[in-house]
Scaffold this active site. Structure first.
Site, PDB file in Angstrom:
ATOM      1  N   HIS A 185       0.812  -1.213   0.000  1.00  0.00           N
ATOM      2  CA  HIS A 185       0.000   0.000   0.000  1.00  0.00           C
ATOM      3  C   HIS A 185       0.842   1.257   0.000  1.00  0.00           C
ATOM      4  CE1 HIS A 185      -4.078  -1.855   1.059  1.00  0.00           C
ATOM      5  NE2 HIS A 185      -4.057  -1.425  -0.169  1.00  0.00           N
ATOM      6  N   GLU A 427      -6.680 -15.375 -28.705  1.00  0.00           N
ATOM      7  CA  GLU A 427      -5.384 -15.716 -28.122  1.00  0.00           C
ATOM      8  C   GLU A 427      -4.988 -17.164 -28.411  1.00  0.00           C
ATOM      9  OE1 GLU A 427      -5.595 -15.023 -23.879  1.00  0.00           O
ATOM     10  OE2 GLU A 427      -7.636 -15.769 -23.756  1.00  0.00           O
ATOM     11  N   ASP A 451      -0.802 -14.734 -24.852  1.00  0.00           N
ATOM     12  CA  ASP A 451      -1.044 -16.139 -25.134  1.00  0.00           C
ATOM     13  C   ASP A 451      -0.899 -16.466 -26.612  1.00  0.00           C
ATOM     14  OD1 ASP A 451      -1.525 -17.542 -22.691  1.00  0.00           O
ATOM     15  OD2 ASP A 451      -3.341 -16.345 -22.447  1.00  0.00           O
ATOM     16  N   CYS A 498      -5.027  -6.387 -26.068  1.00  0.00           N
ATOM     17  CA  CYS A 498      -4.846  -6.161 -24.629  1.00  0.00           C
ATOM     18  C   CYS A 498      -3.638  -6.921 -24.081  1.00  0.00           C
ATOM     19  CB  CYS A 498      -6.114  -6.518 -23.849  1.00  0.00           C
ATOM     20  SG  CYS A 498      -6.599  -8.241 -24.026  1.00  0.00           S
TER      21      CYS A 498
HETATM   22  C1  PEP Z   1      -3.157 -12.233 -23.181  1.00  0.00           C
HETATM   23  O1  PEP Z   1      -3.112 -13.467 -23.251  1.00  0.00           O
HETATM   24  O2  PEP Z   1      -2.572 -11.473 -23.987  1.00  0.00           O
HETATM   25  C2  PEP Z   1      -3.918 -11.581 -22.112  1.00  0.00           C
HETATM   26  C3  PEP Z   1      -4.093 -10.267 -22.093  1.00  0.00           C
HETATM   27  O3  PEP Z   1      -4.422 -12.363 -21.115  1.00  0.00           O
HETATM   28  P1  PEP Z   1      -3.574 -12.953 -19.896  1.00  0.00           P
HETATM   29  O4  PEP Z   1      -2.221 -12.284 -19.912  1.00  0.00           O
HETATM   30  O5  PEP Z   1      -4.363 -12.648 -18.676  1.00  0.00           O
HETATM   31  O6  PEP Z   1      -3.514 -14.394 -20.236  1.00  0.00           O
HETATM   32 MG    MG Z   2      -4.467 -14.688 -22.139  1.00  0.00          MG
END
Ligand code: PEP
Ligand code: MG
Length: 568
Positions: A185, A427, A451, A498
């Site tokens: 924190h 992914e 992934d 993402c």
């Molecule tokens: C990914 O696989 O790019 C992703 C954003 O999910 P995670 O990293 O949670 O598997």
């Molecule tokens: Mg992933």
């Protein structure tokens, strides 16, 4: 005396230089043994201490910002925890002093938290100890905390969250601690206050004395005590550059990620917990591109129920103030374990019962989450995203489960958002190759490059020995991403990224050139990527990306994109 250099974990960016104030609470506390009175007397002392600490925490909360209030609220809940009370009262009834009973109970709780695999929950042990320490101080009539009287860098073994909250921010130049991690924190508060901080600095306390000069670089993790004049000059220069950069970042927070030739990309942020949403918005995120719902499921003894999930998702949606929040359904399995689910040990967990595959096997778990999501949807702009979709069967089964949740809520007359945007993560290579089919049945795609890279290249993302082979710029990966973007656009759907690739300068430039609509990344990366996009002509990025698609190795791809990165 010659300067002494240390290095630690960079916890909050920025540079501070100034006098040091060393905090040694152990010395102030003393260790006098307490003789127990009668159980009634000890219970009364404990009650009085509880009330005093409650008053202290409420006083601190009055002056605290939103982040601080949230932490203090958690401390108040710990203070009122019935199990903690029962443990203390049980010991007191057996003839133990209230002081020893409090020490025993809080240590037991803290030790339990410290043994958990989730780093965030492990860090919460410090909060329990903080509550215990305040109770002990109240029992012996002491006060805790550090009063600042002039601008200083505070150096301590560890700073309990309420110590940090009690500091006068206007006099706090920086923080250095021997213990603590980036998610403690104290680190979270330092980041939200914009105070430079380095934590986990081994040995700093034995070298530290009040009033010595210290410099702290919260971006590099460097700490120097008694810096030479050359070192001071170097850090002053860094301070000037950092101040100018921070000023530019602040001024640009409201700007769009738009290229000079008028092509716009949505810049979104990834969040691991609802309390990161507000911070992301402050850094100029236009949306939350990925809220990983695992935060609710990891490091505990039982799954969260629908109500707990509803509260957490609703908090995230409210914090986003009407901007889209993509909440991803549970992605447990792979490297994320929840022992209470009793999953059998697998030879290859990344290729095993993970994410949707787990949810399909545990419909009650999935329904609770989907119902919680739809209920929370009335508090903001919700998008639901399914992870680890391998093909149309997975997508249709997931959508049918969402339908079931919707119908059960309607039948029970419970308020909910019936039609959130629904998307999937791309992914798994099979999903990328089938993007044309999948695009017709979703509102959006978000490419999970973390992934996608590991499954395309057959390289375990967590294997250190193979780190050199984990290549987001591999032409095979680029080719899949290109196909996904093309298919999504042909179906009139938007597509984002993402995975970490979207926050890497070379990755963001390639994705921009391939026509990505949204990039979602850690909030700390937004400013740099925004600048890069604003400095790069779309036509130029497109030309580089098209050229990259013709290359055969990641090195050749990187060599092509390098000239674009000078603009950032
Ligand atoms: C990914 O696989 O790019 C992703 C954003 O999910 P995670 O990293 O949670 O598997
Ligand atoms: Mg992933």
């Amino acid at each position: 005396m010659s300067e002494q250099r240390f290095s630690g974990v960079a916890a909050s960016a920025g540079i501070a230089m100034g006098a040091m104030r060393v905090y040694r609470p152990e010395a102030a506390a003393g260790h006098s043994a307490v003789i127990a009175g009668s159980p009634e007397q000890e219970r009364a002392r404990f009650e009085a201490a509880l009330q005093q600490v409650e008053r202290e925490l409420n006083n601190l909360a009055e002056k605290a910002d939103a982040q601080g209030k949230e932490i203090l609220q958690a401390h108040l809940m710990m203070l009122q925890d019935p199990e903690l009370r029962a443990m203390v009262e049980g010991s007191v009834a057996g003839g133990t002093s209230a002081d020893a009973a409090v020490t025993g109970a809080t240590e037991q709780f803290a030790a339990l938290l410290s043994s958990l695999p989730d780093e965030y929950l492990r860090e919460r042990a410090a909060d329990v100890r903080d509550v215990g320490r305040r109770l002990l101080a109240a029992l012996s009539g002491r006060t805790v905390g550090l009063k600042l009287t002039r601008p200083v860098v505070v150096v301590a073994k560890d700073l309990a969250p309420t110590d940090t909250l009690g500091l006068d921010r206007s006099l706090l130049l920086g923080l250095v601690t021997e213990q603590g991690g980036p998610t403690s924190h104290t680190s979270i508060l330092a980041r939200s206050w914009g105070v430079p901080a380095v934590v986990g600095v081994a040995g700093v306390l034995s070298a530290a004395k009040d009033d010595q000069t210290i410099v702290v670089d919260g971006a590099s993790g460097e700490v120097v005590i008694d810096p030479s004049s050359v070192t001071r000059d170097q850090f002053r220069l860094r301070m000037e550059e950092a101040a100018a950069q921070a000023e530019r970042d602040r001024a640009e927070v409201g700007l769009h990620a738009e290229t000079p030739d008028g092509h716009r990309v949505e810049l979104a942020a990834n969040a691991g917990r609802p309390d990161e949403v507000a911070l992301a918005m402050e850094r100029g995120a236009e949306a939350i591109g990925l809220l990983r719902s695992e935060f609710l499921f990891l490091g505990r003894d039982a799954a969260p129920d629908e109500e707990e999930q509803y509260q957490a998702y609703a908090a995230a949606l409210r914090a986003a103030g009407g901007r889209r929040v993509i909440i991803r359904t549970l992605d447990i399995g792979g490297d994320k374990e929840a022992p209470y689910l009793g999953l059998p040990k697998e030879e290859n967990p990344f290729l095993g019962v993970r994410a949707l595959r787990l949810c399909f096997r545990r419909p009650e778990l999935f329904q609770a989450q989907l119902r919680a999501l739809l209920r929370a949807g009335v508090h903001g702009k919700l998008a639901v995203m399914f992870p680890m979709v391998g093909g149309l069967d997975d997508l249709r089964q997931a959508k049918a489960a969402l339908d079931q949740a919707r119908q059960s809520l309607t039948a029970e007359g419970i308020a909910h958002e019936p039609n959130p945007e629904v998307g999937i993560m791309i992914e798994i290579p099979s999903a990328a190759l089938l993007a044309g089919h999948l695009a017709k049945e979703v509102d959006f795609f978000s490419i999970g490059t973390n992934d996608l890279v590991q499954y395309t290249l057959a390289v375990d993302r967590g294997n250190r020995d193979l780190a050199g082979m984990y290549q987001p710029y591999h032409p095979a990966v680029l080719s899949l991403i290109n196909q996904v973007i093309q298919e999504a656009h042909s179906a009139g759907k938007w597509v984002g990224v993402c995975g970490e690739m979207g926050g890497l300068p070379a990755g963001a430039m390639l994705l921009l050139g391939l026509g990505i609509d949204e990039l979602s990344m850690s909030p700390s990366l937004l400013a740099q990527i925004r600048r890069l996009v604003r400095g790069t002509n779309y036509v130029e990025a497109q030309a580089v990306a098209q050229e990259a698609l013709t290359r055969g190795t990641p090195e050749e791809v990187l060599a092509l994109v390098q000239p674009l990165l000078k603009k950032g």
